[in-house]
Design a protein around this motif. Structure first.
Motif, PDB file in Angstrom:
ATOM      1  N   GLY A  72      -5.271   2.814  -3.499  1.00 31.04           N
ATOM      2  CA  GLY A  72      -3.995   3.349  -3.988  1.00 31.04           C
ATOM      3  C   GLY A  72      -3.150   3.996  -2.900  1.00 31.04           C
ATOM      4  N   THR A  73      -3.620   3.943  -1.654  1.00 33.18           N
ATOM      5  CA  THR A  73      -2.862   4.555  -0.554  1.00 33.18           C
ATOM      6  C   THR A  73      -2.194   3.472   0.300  1.00 33.18           C
ATOM      7  OG1 THR A  73      -4.599   4.514   1.137  1.00 33.18           O
ATOM      8  CG2 THR A  73      -4.668   6.324  -0.435  1.00 33.18           C
ATOM      9  N   THR A  74      -1.396   3.944   1.230  1.00 28.52           N
ATOM     10  CA  THR A  74      -0.695   3.026   2.123  1.00 28.52           C
ATOM     11  C   THR A  74      -1.576   2.582   3.293  1.00 28.52           C
ATOM     12  OG1 THR A  74       0.107   5.056   3.163  1.00 28.52           O
ATOM     13  CG2 THR A  74       1.632   3.930   1.690  1.00 28.52           C
ATOM     14  N   ALA A  75      -2.772   3.174   3.394  1.00 31.26           N
ATOM     15  CA  ALA A  75      -3.560   3.049   4.630  1.00 31.26           C
ATOM     16  C   ALA A  75      -4.097   1.646   4.921  1.00 31.26           C
ATOM     17  CB  ALA A  75      -4.706   4.051   4.614  1.00 31.26           C
TER      18      ALA A  75
ATOM     19  N   ALA B  14       1.261  15.402  -4.186  1.00 29.29           N
ATOM     20  CA  ALA B  14      -0.095  15.024  -3.799  1.00 29.29           C
ATOM     21  C   ALA B  14      -0.112  14.116  -2.567  1.00 29.29           C
ATOM     22  CB  ALA B  14      -0.793  14.337  -4.984  1.00 29.29           C
ATOM     23  N   THR B  15       0.311  14.666  -1.435  1.00 22.79           N
ATOM     24  CA  THR B  15       0.272  13.933  -0.155  1.00 22.79           C
ATOM     25  C   THR B  15       0.810  12.508  -0.292  1.00 22.79           C
ATOM     26  OG1 THR B  15      -2.031  13.160  -0.464  1.00 22.79           O
ATOM     27  CG2 THR B  15      -1.735  15.263   0.714  1.00 22.79           C
ATOM     28  N   MET B  16       1.880  12.356  -1.040  1.00 17.91           N
ATOM     29  CA  MET B  16       2.352  11.006  -1.363  1.00 17.91           C
ATOM     30  C   MET B  16       3.511  10.597  -0.449  1.00 17.91           C
ATOM     31  SD  MET B  16       3.237   9.513  -5.065  1.00 17.91           S
ATOM     32  CE  MET B  16       3.229   7.762  -5.357  1.00 17.91           C
ATOM     33  N   THR B  17       3.301   9.487   0.230  1.00 14.59           N
ATOM     34  CA  THR B  17       4.324   8.978   1.142  1.00 14.59           C
ATOM     35  C   THR B  17       5.484   8.352   0.373  1.00 14.59           C
ATOM     36  OG1 THR B  17       2.610   8.466   2.751  1.00 14.59           O
ATOM     37  CG2 THR B  17       4.717   7.356   3.047  1.00 14.59           C
ATOM     38  N   ILE B  18       6.682   8.652   0.851  1.00 17.80           N
ATOM     39  CA  ILE B  18       7.881   8.026   0.283  1.00 17.80           C
ATOM     40  C   ILE B  18       7.969   6.606   0.865  1.00 17.80           C
ATOM     41  CG2 ILE B  18      10.405   8.160   0.152  1.00 17.80           C
ATOM     42  CD1 ILE B  18      10.077  11.204   0.915  1.00 17.80           C
TER      43      ILE B  18
ATOM     44  N   VAL C 152      -1.762  17.089  -8.756  1.00 14.34           N
ATOM     45  CA  VAL C 152      -2.189  17.468  -7.402  1.00 14.34           C
ATOM     46  C   VAL C 152      -3.567  16.880  -7.092  1.00 14.34           C
ATOM     47  CG1 VAL C 152      -0.880  19.639  -7.412  1.00 14.34           C
ATOM     48  CG2 VAL C 152      -3.255  19.640  -8.220  1.00 14.34           C
ATOM     49  N   LYS C 153      -3.864  16.799  -5.812  1.00 11.87           N
ATOM     50  CA  LYS C 153      -5.199  16.390  -5.376  1.00 11.87           C
ATOM     51  C   LYS C 153      -6.150  17.572  -5.511  1.00 11.87           C
ATOM     52  CE  LYS C 153      -4.384  12.266  -3.365  1.00 11.87           C
ATOM     53  NZ  LYS C 153      -4.517  12.143  -1.932  1.00 11.87           N
ATOM     54  N   VAL C 154      -7.432  17.290  -5.699  1.00  6.79           N
ATOM     55  CA  VAL C 154      -8.421  18.377  -5.680  1.00  6.79           C
ATOM     56  C   VAL C 154      -9.500  18.123  -4.627  1.00  6.79           C
ATOM     57  CG1 VAL C 154      -8.044  18.946  -8.109  1.00  6.79           C
ATOM     58  CG2 VAL C 154      -9.890  17.385  -7.490  1.00  6.79           C
TER      59      VAL C 154
ATOM     60  N   SER D 195     -12.317   7.768  -3.297  1.00  7.30           N
ATOM     61  CA  SER D 195     -11.849   9.104  -2.909  1.00  7.30           C
ATOM     62  C   SER D 195     -12.151   9.338  -1.436  1.00  7.30           C
ATOM     63  CB  SER D 195     -12.584  10.167  -3.730  1.00  7.30           C
ATOM     64  OG  SER D 195     -13.950  10.178  -3.354  1.00  7.30           O
ATOM     65  N   TYR D 196     -11.552  10.413  -0.905  1.00  5.38           N
ATOM     66  CA  TYR D 196     -11.801  10.735   0.501  1.00  5.38           C
ATOM     67  C   TYR D 196     -13.246  11.175   0.718  1.00  5.38           C
ATOM     68  CZ  TYR D 196      -6.983   9.932   1.367  1.00  5.38           C
ATOM     69  OH  TYR D 196      -5.784   9.293   1.486  1.00  5.38           O
ATOM     70  N   SER D 197     -13.817  11.868  -0.271  1.00  5.01           N
ATOM     71  CA  SER D 197     -15.195  12.296  -0.064  1.00  5.01           C
ATOM     72  C   SER D 197     -16.117  11.074   0.003  1.00  5.01           C
ATOM     73  CB  SER D 197     -15.648  13.307  -1.121  1.00  5.01           C
ATOM     74  OG  SER D 197     -15.232  12.904  -2.372  1.00  5.01           O
TER      75      SER D 197
ATOM     76  N   LYS E 166       8.667   0.543  -1.603  1.00  7.26           N
ATOM     77  CA  LYS E 166       7.983  -0.104  -2.726  1.00  7.26           C
ATOM     78  C   LYS E 166       7.810   0.897  -3.877  1.00  7.26           C
ATOM     79  CE  LYS E 166       3.892  -2.842  -3.636  1.00  7.26           C
ATOM     80  NZ  LYS E 166       2.482  -2.831  -3.253  1.00  7.26           N
ATOM     81  N   ARG E 167       7.375   2.105  -3.559  1.00  7.24           N
ATOM     82  CA  ARG E 167       7.188   3.118  -4.610  1.00  7.24           C
ATOM     83  C   ARG E 167       8.516   3.552  -5.214  1.00  7.24           C
ATOM     84  NH1 ARG E 167       2.578   6.432  -1.191  1.00  7.24           N
ATOM     85  NH2 ARG E 167       0.806   5.146  -1.858  1.00  7.24           N
ATOM     86  N   LYS E 168       9.582   3.464  -4.406  1.00  4.43           N
ATOM     87  CA  LYS E 168      10.906   3.870  -4.918  1.00  4.43           C
ATOM     88  C   LYS E 168      11.412   2.928  -6.009  1.00  4.43           C
ATOM     89  CE  LYS E 168      12.968   6.038  -0.878  1.00  4.43           C
ATOM     90  NZ  LYS E 168      13.952   5.732   0.165  1.00  4.43           N
TER      91      LYS E 168
ATOM     92  N   THR F 199      -4.467   7.285  -9.580  1.00  6.52           N
ATOM     93  CA  THR F 199      -4.021   7.679 -10.933  1.00  6.52           C
ATOM     94  C   THR F 199      -2.652   8.360 -10.960  1.00  6.52           C
ATOM     95  OG1 THR F 199      -5.089   9.863 -10.804  1.00  6.52           O
ATOM     96  CG2 THR F 199      -6.413   8.047 -11.688  1.00  6.52           C
ATOM     97  N   ARG F 200      -2.135   8.778  -9.797  1.00  7.04           N
ATOM     98  CA  ARG F 200      -0.938   9.627  -9.837  1.00  7.04           C
ATOM     99  C   ARG F 200       0.290   8.927 -10.430  1.00  7.04           C
ATOM    100  NH1 ARG F 200      -0.863  10.260  -3.211  1.00  7.04           N
ATOM    101  NH2 ARG F 200      -0.809   8.031  -2.808  1.00  7.04           N
ATOM    102  N   VAL F 201       0.446   7.633 -10.129  1.00  9.11           N
ATOM    103  CA  VAL F 201       1.647   6.953 -10.644  1.00  9.11           C
ATOM    104  C   VAL F 201       1.590   6.804 -12.171  1.00  9.11           C
ATOM    105  CG1 VAL F 201       3.056   4.863 -10.541  1.00  9.11           C
ATOM    106  CG2 VAL F 201       2.108   5.831  -8.444  1.00  9.11           C
TER     107      VAL F 201
ATOM    108  N   THR G 234      -6.434   7.297   7.436  1.00  5.23           N
ATOM    109  CA  THR G 234      -5.451   7.785   6.462  1.00  5.23           C
ATOM    110  C   THR G 234      -4.484   8.666   7.245  1.00  5.23           C
ATOM    111  OG1 THR G 234      -5.063   8.901   4.351  1.00  5.23           O
ATOM    112  CG2 THR G 234      -6.855   9.780   5.692  1.00  5.23           C
ATOM    113  N   ASP G 235      -3.729   9.520   6.558  1.00  5.08           N
ATOM    114  CA  ASP G 235      -2.770  10.365   7.264  1.00  5.08           C
ATOM    115  C   ASP G 235      -3.487  11.348   8.188  1.00  5.08           C
ATOM    116  OD1 ASP G 235      -0.911   9.089   5.704  1.00  5.08           O
ATOM    117  OD2 ASP G 235      -0.964  10.644   4.161  1.00  5.08           O
ATOM    118  N   ASN G 236      -2.866  11.632   9.330  1.00  7.09           N
ATOM    119  CA  ASN G 236      -3.437  12.606  10.282  1.00  7.09           C
ATOM    120  C   ASN G 236      -3.689  13.957   9.605  1.00  7.09           C
ATOM    121  OD1 ASN G 236      -0.669  13.127   9.975  1.00  7.09           O
ATOM    122  ND2 ASN G 236      -0.369  13.759  12.087  1.00  7.09           N
TER     123      ASN G 236
HETATM  124  N1  GLU Z   1       0.126   9.333   2.248  1.00 10.92           N
HETATM  125  C1  GLU Z   1      -0.669   8.202   1.908  1.00 10.92           C
HETATM  126  C2  GLU Z   1      -0.172   7.593   0.629  1.00 10.92           C
HETATM  127  O1  GLU Z   1       0.674   8.140  -0.019  1.00 10.92           O
HETATM  128  C3  GLU Z   1      -2.128   8.536   1.743  1.00 10.92           C
HETATM  129  C4  GLU Z   1      -2.357   9.860   1.117  1.00 10.92           C
HETATM  130  C5  GLU Z   1      -3.066   9.890  -0.193  1.00 10.92           C
HETATM  131  O2  GLU Z   1      -4.195   9.467  -0.305  1.00 10.92           O
HETATM  132  O3  GLU Z   1      -2.504  10.429  -1.113  1.00 10.92           O
HETATM  133  O4  GLU Z   1      -0.600   6.530   0.272  1.00 10.92           O
END
Ligand code: GLU
Length: 277
Positions: free
Chosen positions: A160-163, A110-114, A47-49, A181-183, A117-119, A95-97, A199-201
């Motif tokens: 590491g994001t899709t943004a 962890a807010t991960m978009t399907i 999970v994200k923290v 990181s977002y911070s 490519k990731r599939k 690091t999640r993958v 990033t995501d809304n």
């Molecule tokens: N949902 C986007 C992604 O999976 C950004 C969210 C995130 O940072 O986890 O790449």
């Protein structure tokens, strides 16, 4: 060999075969089997923290809180009974993958978009949240729409994001700066090292909740459905997650968790109102 203690005969054979035959890093176990055969079961969620509203470490309460966290806890009980425990392991987009691939976590929540490519390297559950990318700027910014993101503008994103690739599709001339990181990305925006952050809304909403003086411009320009990701080869585990998700929706728990974290007008992000999938 600590892990083998809780496994049944079939798993024991499988584990021994795997230990002798597999390369370092390969998974020796069927996650679904391990969970169902251990008591009390422990499910390790990545999970994200640092992501307010989804997975955020609250200093005040000294624990991780958010929609992803509550959903992971509810899934844990649904899957493995009231005694089961959800264990949380911090992940970032970067690091999640590797963490799920090397077996340190059972699933990524962890807010991960399907994405397609990731599939290729992971399997995803059905959508559990519908997000979309947006752009956030200070309220006094001259940027008022995506067309204002022209040459010379710097847009902050996270590694590491899709943004980063997606913003280039709608604003090809901007320069992107990818932070850890977002911070970090938000600190850079605050100190004027970038003109906008994308990033995501849903994630931007979490930042704006704690930081007045920022707003979204240009609307939502992608569809980013969130899924729970597991390693390839864990079909039974993925089925278990999907069935438990269905049950949480059917018994009203999903909606309760959603309403706890999101305002009424965020209703469109809920899988309860899923129209397209
Ligand atoms: N949902 C986007 C992604 O999976 C950004 C969210 C995130 O940072 O986890 O790449």
């Amino acid at each position: 060999m600590k892990k083998i203690k809780n496994l049944g005969m079939a798993s024991l054979l499988f584990a021994l075969m795997s230990l002798s035959g597999c390369h370092k890093g390969e998974r020796p176990e069927d996650i679904s089997e391990r969970i169902h055969e251990s008591s009390p079961a422990i499910i390790r969620w990545g999970v994200k923290v640092d992501t307010n509203l989804f997975g955020y470490y609250s200093i005040k309460n000294q624990e991780i809180e958010g929609f992803d966290i509550d959903l992971a806890k509810a899934l844990t009980k649904k899957i493995a009974g009231p005694e089961a425990e959800a264990e949380f392991v911090e992940v970032s987009a970067k690091t999640r993958v590797p963490l799920v691939k090397n077996g340190n976590i059972d699933a990524i929540m962890a807010t991960m978009t399907i994405t397609d490519k990731r599939k290729q390297i992971l399997d995803f559950s059905k959508t559990y949240f519908k997000a979309g990318q947006a752009v956030m700027v200070p309220e006094n910014s001259s940027i008022q729409s995506l067309s204002d993101l022209d040459e010379g503008k710097i847009v902050l994103t996270v590694k590491g994001t899709t943004a980063a690739s997606k913003i280039k599709e709608v604003a090809p001339r901007v320069k992107t700066l990818e932070m850890e990181s977002y911070s970090e990305a938000f600190t850079a925006l605050k100190s004027g090292q970038g003109d906008a952050m994308t990033t995501d809304n849903s994630i931007l909403l979490g930042i704006m909740t704690n930081n007045p003086g920022y707003h979204l411009v240009g609307g939502i320009y992608t569809r980013d459905p969130y899924g729970i990701a597991v390693d390839k080869g864990q079909e039974a585990w993925l089925d278990t997650i999907n069935e438990a998700l269905d049950e949480l929706v059917a018994d009203g728990s999903y909606q309760k968790i959603f309403d706890k974290w999101f305002p009424k007008d965020a209703e469109d992000s809920s899988i309860m109102t899923e129209k397209e999938e």
